[in-house]
Design an enzyme around this catalytic site. Sequence first.
Site, short mmCIF file in Angstrom:
data_model
loop_
_atom_site.label_atom_id
_atom_site.label_comp_id
_atom_site.label_asym_id
_atom_site.label_seq_id
_atom_site.Cartn_x
_atom_site.Cartn_y
_atom_site.Cartn_z
N HIS A 131 0.81 -1.22 0.00
CA HIS A 131 0.00 0.00 0.00
C HIS A 131 0.85 1.27 0.00
CE1 HIS A 131 -4.00 2.03 1.05
NE2 HIS A 131 -4.20 1.31 -0.04
N PHE A 158 -12.00 2.63 10.75
CA PHE A 158 -12.60 3.71 9.96
C PHE A 158 -11.60 4.83 9.70
CE2 PHE A 158 -16.98 2.53 9.50
CZ PHE A 158 -17.17 1.60 10.50
N HIS A 161 -2.76 1.79 12.84
CA HIS A 161 -2.31 1.17 11.58
C HIS A 161 -2.83 -0.27 11.53
CE1 HIS A 161 0.05 0.53 8.06
NE2 HIS A 161 1.26 0.52 8.55
N ARG A 170 16.23 11.67 5.35
CA ARG A 170 16.51 12.50 6.52
C ARG A 170 15.78 13.84 6.33
NH1 ARG A 170 17.10 16.49 9.96
NH2 ARG A 170 18.78 16.26 11.49
N HIS A 224 -9.04 7.06 6.78
CA HIS A 224 -7.80 6.75 6.06
C HIS A 224 -7.10 8.04 5.69
CE1 HIS A 224 -4.95 4.91 3.28
NE2 HIS A 224 -5.25 3.79 3.89
N MET A 284 -12.12 2.20 15.52
CA MET A 284 -11.13 1.45 14.76
C MET A 284 -11.72 0.80 13.51
SD MET A 284 -8.43 2.05 16.17
CE MET A 284 -8.27 3.25 17.45
N ARG A 329 -10.41 -1.50 -0.99
CA ARG A 329 -10.27 -2.90 -0.57
C ARG A 329 -11.44 -3.35 0.33
NH1 ARG A 329 -4.64 -1.60 2.19
NH2 ARG A 329 -5.99 0.12 2.82
N ASP A 342 -9.41 -2.69 7.32
CA ASP A 342 -9.35 -3.40 8.61
C ASP A 342 -10.72 -3.70 9.18
OD1 ASP A 342 -6.37 -1.56 9.44
OD2 ASP A 342 -6.58 -3.61 8.71
N ARG A 377 1.88 -8.37 4.22
CA ARG A 377 2.57 -7.10 3.95
C ARG A 377 4.09 -7.23 3.88
NH1 ARG A 377 0.72 -1.85 4.24
NH2 ARG A 377 -1.08 -2.80 3.24
C1 SDX Z 1 -4.27 1.05 7.81
O1 SDX Z 1 -1.76 4.44 5.29
C2 SDX Z 1 -2.16 3.28 4.87
O2 SDX Z 1 -2.20 3.00 3.69
C3 SDX Z 1 -2.56 2.30 5.95
C4 SDX Z 1 -3.26 1.04 5.51
C5 SDX Z 1 -2.31 0.14 4.73
O3 SDX Z 1 -2.81 -0.66 3.95
O4 SDX Z 1 -1.09 0.18 5.02
O5 SDX Z 1 -4.38 1.39 4.71
C6 SDX Z 1 -3.73 0.22 6.70
O6 SDX Z 1 -3.55 1.37 8.71
C7 SDX Z 1 -5.67 1.56 7.72
C8 SDX Z 1 -6.02 2.50 8.90
C9 SDX Z 1 -6.30 1.67 10.14
N1 SDX Z 1 -6.48 2.55 11.31
C10 SDX Z 1 -7.66 2.75 11.87
O7 SDX Z 1 -8.72 2.26 11.48
C11 SDX Z 1 -7.61 3.60 13.14
C12 SDX Z 1 -8.73 4.65 13.13
N2 SDX Z 1 -8.46 5.63 12.09
C13 SDX Z 1 -7.96 6.92 12.47
O8 SDX Z 1 -7.05 6.85 13.55
C14 SDX Z 1 -7.46 7.72 11.25
O9 SDX Z 1 -8.49 7.75 10.36
C15 SDX Z 1 -6.20 7.28 10.55
C16 SDX Z 1 -5.08 7.03 11.49
C17 SDX Z 1 -6.45 6.05 9.72
C18 SDX Z 1 -5.82 8.40 9.59
O10 SDX Z 1 -5.29 9.44 10.36
P1 SDX Z 1 -5.44 10.94 9.86
O11 SDX Z 1 -5.23 11.04 8.39
O12 SDX Z 1 -4.59 11.79 10.74
O13 SDX Z 1 -6.96 11.20 10.18
P2 SDX Z 1 -7.88 12.21 9.41
O14 SDX Z 1 -7.11 13.45 9.10
O15 SDX Z 1 -8.56 11.50 8.28
O16 SDX Z 1 -8.97 12.53 10.54
C19 SDX Z 1 -9.38 13.86 10.73
C20 SDX Z 1 -10.36 13.81 11.87
C21 SDX Z 1 -9.73 13.19 13.11
O17 SDX Z 1 -9.04 14.22 13.75
P3 SDX Z 1 -7.94 13.77 14.88
O18 SDX Z 1 -8.75 13.22 16.05
O19 SDX Z 1 -7.07 12.66 14.25
O20 SDX Z 1 -7.16 15.01 15.20
O21 SDX Z 1 -11.45 12.94 11.54
C22 SDX Z 1 -11.83 12.21 12.70
C23 SDX Z 1 -10.96 12.70 13.85
O22 SDX Z 1 -11.62 13.81 14.47
N3 SDX Z 1 -11.58 10.79 12.50
C24 SDX Z 1 -12.12 9.86 13.28
C25 SDX Z 1 -11.64 8.65 12.75
N4 SDX Z 1 -10.83 8.89 11.72
C26 SDX Z 1 -10.80 10.23 11.57
N5 SDX Z 1 -12.95 9.93 14.33
C27 SDX Z 1 -13.31 8.75 14.88
N6 SDX Z 1 -12.90 7.54 14.44
C28 SDX Z 1 -12.06 7.46 13.38
N7 SDX Z 1 -11.68 6.28 12.96
#
Ligand code: SDX
Length: 405
Positions: free
Chosen positions: A208, A288, A243, A392, A290, A286, A299, A348, A373
């Site tokens: 990815h 949700f 992640h 760096r 990306h 969790m 996917r 996920d 992976r």
């Molecule tokens: C994988 O990068 C890749 O390609 C990863 C992956 C791969 O194949 O390698 O696709 C695999 O890791 C998928 C992601 C799995 N993680 C989760 O499901 C954990 C929950 N997701 C969030 O932590 C978040 O959406 C991330 C970590 C995935 C993305 O982080 P971002 O880009 O910093 O989040 P964003 O800018 O899209 O979100 C903006 C806001 C958030 O603000 P913060 O709290 O981060 O400051 O949207 C809200 C939240 O307010 N938000 C969520 C949310 N995701 C975003 N609120 C609640 N639940 C969520 N899941």
Amino acid sequence: MTTAAAKAPAVTKEQAEAIYSKGLEGIIAGETAVCSIEQGGLWYRGYEIHDLAQNATFEEVAFLLLEGHKPSSSELARFKAELVSERALPGVVTNFIESMGGNLASGRAVPMDILRSCVSILGHVDPDSQSNEAAAGLRKSKRLLAKIPTMIGHMQNVIDGKAIIGRERGGDESLDMAANLLYMMTGSKPAKEYARVVDVSLILYAEHDFNASTFTSRCIAGTLSDMHGAVAGGIAALKGPLHGGANEMAMEMLKEIMKDCGEGAIGTKAVDDWMQKAFDTKRKLMGFGHRVYKNGDHRAPILHKLGKAVAEKDTKNPGGHAAIKWFLLGEQVQKIMLEKKNIHPNVDFPCGMTYFTMGIPVPQYTPIFVASRVTGWCAHIMEQHANNRIIRPLSKYTGEAPRKW
Ligand code: SDX
């Protein structure tokens, strides 16, 4: 003697400050020919993910990622035979896994950390461990790809207090990787349809682009450190709940909702209220969201459809329970996330429900993600070694002004 003029920085300090983005969001940090991801699609070496999920096997995709082209039938046969011959673990690794039985049973040691240690130990006995040559990298990639499923299988046997299945040969040589993984974990050979679901999940998880764990591996490879160290770093990064660890946490969240609201609550306001409370307490849900995909992870629907089809077979599924309820609850949670937050599920989320339906223990979900992976990581590590510049970046200083000691 004239000193060579210092090379002008590619980016001036002012330009760097202008493009600074927290978490490197939207920043191009390097080049790759392995994968490209956009809102509109996901391609492994130019092949689109729906095409691969529909028409390829995981071993074919692994070959594609590591070698760069679709294997001919003779290349595939050779590749698979080599992987089968490399499945068994050296005694030092199996002994380590067996020595961790108590810690695994108590939860002091978790499978992802044991896997990380096993890869490190493997590095101590791999004859090519200190070479970054392309041919050595390919040999090591195949050994890691072949052995990680065996590590997972042996670990599960130890957790279950059972004798190690397939200690000598690494499982059953007649089975492909996905089926053999299930066989080593459970002792029974899976039906073809269930092995295919796991096989497609491995295709979807394989690669990815510059996700956190792959970028970690590239940073380590970029100092010309070794492949086992770079893969161990990738495992440490993938474990995090933001992640790869999200597939385990997504299933735990669904179990928590089911426990709090009751099985009869699916489709009712009780689940809506549970979700609203999560929103009010700013809880990260969790499975949700990306960093790249804002209109949905290509996917997720592929795996959701496959997993739901298995769950609909009711108790005939490997999980041996009425698994469809998890997908019905999951669909309600998805609907609320979309309507209230405009946030889509990532791969996920359906993975958690699907693996639970397949009867796979939750703590093995992210290790299985590693088994897939590792192909992407190794492709990127070899690419970095082949055309390297140490990674760096700069930092934005926010500390104290200069002061006297
Ligand atoms: C994988 O990068 C890749 O390609 C990863 C992956 C791969 O194949 O390698 O696709 C695999 O890791 C998928 C992601 C799995 N993680 C989760 O499901 C954990 C929950 N997701 C969030 O932590 C978040 O959406 C991330 C970590 C995935 C993305 O982080 P971002 O880009 O910093 O989040 P964003 O800018 O899209 O979100 C903006 C806001 C958030 O603000 P913060 O709290 O981060 O400051 O949207 C809200 C939240 O307010 N938000 C969520 C949310 N995701 C975003 N609120 C609640 N639940 C969520 N899941």
